[in-house]
Write an enzyme that holds these catalytic residues in place. Structure first.
Site, PDB file in Angstrom:
ATOM      1  N   CYS A  18      30.169  10.563   4.176  1.00 39.98           N
ATOM      2  CA  CYS A  18      28.980  10.456   5.242  1.00 39.98           C
ATOM      3  C   CYS A  18      28.304   9.204   5.168  1.00 39.98           C
ATOM      4  O   CYS A  18      28.967   8.309   5.121  1.00 39.98           O
ATOM      5  CB  CYS A  18      28.398  11.921   5.129  1.00 39.98           C
ATOM      6  SG  CYS A  18      26.947  11.780   6.738  1.00 39.98           S
ATOM      7  N   ASP A  62      34.105  16.761  14.067  1.00 36.74           N
ATOM      8  CA  ASP A  62      32.842  16.439  13.659  1.00 36.74           C
ATOM      9  C   ASP A  62      32.019  16.096  14.653  1.00 36.74           C
ATOM     10  O   ASP A  62      32.133  15.252  15.489  1.00 36.74           O
ATOM     11  CB  ASP A  62      32.884  15.291  12.505  1.00 36.74           C
ATOM     12  CG  ASP A  62      31.970  14.831  11.825  1.00 36.74           C
ATOM     13  OD1 ASP A  62      31.050  15.233  12.118  1.00 36.74           O
ATOM     14  OD2 ASP A  62      32.014  14.235  10.785  1.00 36.74           O
ATOM     15  N   HIS A  66      32.470  18.318  10.119  1.00 35.58           N
ATOM     16  CA  HIS A  66      31.782  17.252   9.302  1.00 35.58           C
ATOM     17  C   HIS A  66      31.656  17.923   7.704  1.00 35.58           C
ATOM     18  O   HIS A  66      31.810  17.235   6.869  1.00 35.58           O
ATOM     19  CB  HIS A  66      30.356  16.952   9.684  1.00 35.58           C
ATOM     20  CG  HIS A  66      29.735  15.748   8.909  1.00 35.58           C
ATOM     21  ND1 HIS A  66      30.203  14.612   9.152  1.00 35.58           N
ATOM     22  CD2 HIS A  66      28.884  15.898   8.071  1.00 35.58           C
ATOM     23  CE1 HIS A  66      29.531  13.877   8.227  1.00 35.58           C
ATOM     24  NE2 HIS A  66      28.571  14.374   7.687  1.00 35.58           N
TER      25      HIS A  66
END
Lengths: 150, 364
Positions: free
Chosen positions: B153, B309, B338
């Site tokens: 991320c 995501d 995600h």
């Protein structure tokens, strides 16, 4: 015969699934609107204003009550963080210096070893040259001895 | 003293016929337990040792006494949002456990919980003062000549920036990025909500100092409000008799509600330079006076995109592969969200082996 019964979870899931399928698109459409972003910004501004007011009131109360404020405590914490970072830097420098010294010691060891080898060679050569110079001397001495005995 | 003996009632309930109504009652009881009385599951159980600390950050080495068959150590960089134990969630559902069991030497840089005194820390402080030192410590501890960098991320964005800046200074052999945003031209709803005209970034940072995790969590939940609020409870209610699903649900809820504050200045830089001005992909980002050029990256690249995501959209990730100079680069697209990209049954069965194999092949 099966008993008729009421499953609250099944009902809940059914209601949710139906609601979601009906509302999902409408909600998504709303979230994407410029007006929604604008309203969100306004709510945030109000929240921040409220928070600022709370911060000021709290700080003024703490000062009056002679109690350390959040800023003052954070300042002390910052000093500790600074010390921590200096120790970290010192540790790094110490490690680098130690590594450099170890490298130098290794290099010294190598040069001493090669010096030893060279010295060994020199000693060998000296011994050999001594042997070659001693041989004619011993033959001359033998001839002299013979002459004396005659 | 009056005491209430509930045994007869309990016996009466147990003597009732086991029909569907009774099962529903049992489910309700279990649902109540899961929500209110059950203890939280233990997370991050893979054995680890701390090898370096700086301020609140800790550098962990996992399973240090396990035999390391892979010569290139892996350094994992996590985001400044949420906690990194999502990568070591539970035995059998842990990316870190999987890698260490396969003989990899795994390290993780945990940023810890920022205090109010850390509100002045910028993103570049983390990238320049923390990550390079952690990488050096990893190289020294492992005795390896090269390193594999792994970012997840926002941690992936930071790792990509670090690699671009330090590619020539440190032996970075591999770069693995998991759902890491690089191009912020179209970040979906975030682009709209973080618009400079409406989102008063400076006011937020100056007033709050550090941005609370609830504030960030609110934005994430708003992406899909029904599913993220009511949906999660409907989901667990309908699976209440499945202990595996209950455990996974509890693990996820624990992680989602266990956020950390985002250091104020880092948040300002993250929103302004990335979401509002999209500097990184356009070679305009400057870190401590040095321009970040993604084209400096020459390490082998594995860039993973999750199609479902909604926090980091695929179009934010893909452009990196066109910017880097790496000869060996892979864009791996998976059907996941995600978080489910790295946790859950499918992640264990599909993603873990894929990533492990890629690392092994590129570490020989």
């Amino acid at each position: 015969m099966s008993q008729s019964s009421f499953d609250v979870f099944a009902l809940w899931k059914e209601i949710y699934n139906r609601t979601e399928s009906v509302w999902q698109d409408a909600i998504q459409e709303t979230l994407e609107k410029k007006s929604f972003a604008e309203s969100l910004g306004q709510i945030q501004s109000q929240y921040v204003q409220y928070q600022e007011l709370v911060n000021k009131m709290t700080e003024s109360y703490l000062k009056q009550a002679n109690i350390p404020t959040r800023d003052e405590i954070a300042n002390v914490a910052s000093l500790i963080v600074n010390v921590d970072s200096k120790i970290d830097q010192l540790e790094d420098e110490f490690d680098e210096e130690r590594e450099r010294i170890f490298k130098e010691i290794d290099a010294l060891k190598k040069s001493v070893a090669s010096l030893e080898k060279k010295l060994d060679k020199v000693i060998d050569l000296l011994n050999k040259s001594l042997e070659t110079t001693e041989e004619p001397q011993t033959s001359v001495a033998a001839a002299a001895n013979k002459a004396v005995s005659k | 003293m009056v005491t209430l003996d509930t045994t007869p009632i309990q016996e009466w309930i147990e003597s009732l016929p086991k029909n569907q109504a009774f099962e529903t009652l049992e489910k309700l009881k279990r649902f109540n337990e899961v929500l209110f009385t059950d203890p939280e599951p233990e997370v991050g159980q893979t054995p680890k040792e701390v090898i370096w600390t700086k301020n609140k950050a800790k550098l962990y080495r996992y399973q240090p006494y396990k035999e390391k068959t892979n010569k290139v150590p892996i350094l994992i960089i996590y985001a400044l949002i949420n906690r990194p134990y999502i990568l070591d969630l539970y035995p059998g559902n842990s990316f870190i456990e999987y890698l260490t069991d396969c003989g990899h030497d795994v390290y993780l840089l945990d940023w810890g919980t920022a205090g109010y005194e850390d509100r002045h820390l910028k993103l570049e402080d983390y990238i320049v003062d923390y990550i390079p030192r952690a990488a050096k410590k990893v190289l020294k501890t492992s005795g390896a000549k090269e390193i594999t960098m792994f970012g997840y991320c926002m941690g992936g964005t930071m790792t990509a920036i670090f690699t671009a800046l330090y590619q020539k200074k440190l032996p970075i052999r591999n770069l693995i990025l998991l759902t890491s945003p690089i191009d912020f031209e179209d970040a979906g709803l975030y682009t709209k909500w973080l618009d400079k005209r409406y989102f008063k970034l400076d006011n937020i940072v100056e007033t709050l100092g550090n941005v609370p995790s609830d504030f960030i969590d609110f934005g994430n939940k708003l992406l899909n409000p029904l599913s993220n609020t009511v949906g999660v409870y409907v989901n667990i209610a309908s699976n209440i008799d499945n202990e595996d699903k209950v455990l996974n649900w509890k693990l996820m809820q624990k992680w989602l509600n266990d956020g950390v504050p985002f250091p104020g200045e880092a948040y300002r830089q993250w929103i302004r330079d990335f979401y509002q001005e999209n500097k990184l992909i356009n070679d305009e980002l400057v870190i401590r006076g040095e321009r970040v050029l993604l084209s400096n990256i020459t390490a082998n690249l594995l860039n993973i995109v999750a199609t479902r995501d909604n926090i980091v959209l695929p179009q934010q990730i893909e452009p990196l592969n066109d910017k880097v100079s790496s000869k060996n680069k892979t864009l791996h697209v998976v059907n996941a969200g995600h978080v489910s990209v790295i946790t859950g049954k499918r992640a264990v069965a599909e993603r873990y082996p894929y990533i492990e194999q890629w690392i092994t092949e590129n570490s020989k």
